[in-house]
Write an enzyme that holds these catalytic residues in place. Sequence first.
Site, PDB file in Angstrom:
ATOM      1  CG  HIS A 133      40.389  16.341  49.134  1.00 34.63           C
ATOM      2  ND1 HIS A 133      41.277  15.139  47.989  1.00 34.63           N
ATOM      3  CD2 HIS A 133      40.310  17.070  49.401  1.00 34.63           C
ATOM      4  CE1 HIS A 133      41.637  17.018  47.350  1.00 34.63           C
ATOM      5  NE2 HIS A 133      41.177  17.513  48.047  1.00 34.63           N
TER       6      HIS A 133
ATOM      7  CD  GLU B 260      39.952  10.280  47.405  1.00 34.69           C
ATOM      8  OE1 GLU B 260      39.906  10.371  46.069  1.00 34.69           O
ATOM      9  OE2 GLU B 260      39.323  12.111  47.840  1.00 34.69           O
TER      10      GLU B 260
ATOM     11  CB  CYS C 124      44.013  14.578  44.134  1.00 34.56           C
ATOM     12  SG  CYS C 124      43.790  15.080  45.851  1.00 34.56           S
TER      13      CYS C 124
ATOM     14  CB  CYS D 246      43.551  11.516  47.886  1.00 35.36           C
ATOM     15  SG  CYS D 246      42.803  12.408  48.517  1.00 35.36           S
TER      16      CYS D 246
END
Length: 164
Positions: free
Chosen positions: A57, A59, A87, A90
């Site tokens: 992801h 992040e 999410c 993260c």
Amino acid sequence: METSPQDDERYMREALALAHEAWRAGEVPVGAVVVHEGEIVGRGYNAPISRSDPTGHAEIMALRDAARRLQNYRLTGCVLYVTLEPCAMCAGAIMHARLARVVYGARDPKTGACGSVVDLFAERQLNHHAEVTGGVLAEECGALLSAFFEERRRMQKEKRTDAH
């Protein structure tokens, strides 16, 4: 971490530019930057497909980049700017990195862990709590995601039509 609304918008625009890179790479367009003392020290965009990595992801990619650059897995005093609400995975990484603040653009009603589905940063039992600011350039961030998924749906429809 004291930043002005203008600073927040400036850094979010950097994250948006990375989200566009994700789209060009065929990934869901989410981008992120980590800022330390007014300098971008980490950049990332979604790359789980291209990297065959479920943790790819935006992040996580930005946190990894910042940790390498600062040579420390603790990113105290840093601020993460991300175009989509983090999410749970993260949010956990953000907590473990000890970020001071998270600034996100669009809310994520399906997996958002900053209040949309759950609010992990409000859980008092957890040992680190970053300050969270949502909605920075939310319309632009949300419009980019909407356009991406609209294009995907159109392409899928065209594939089905061509197959007949």
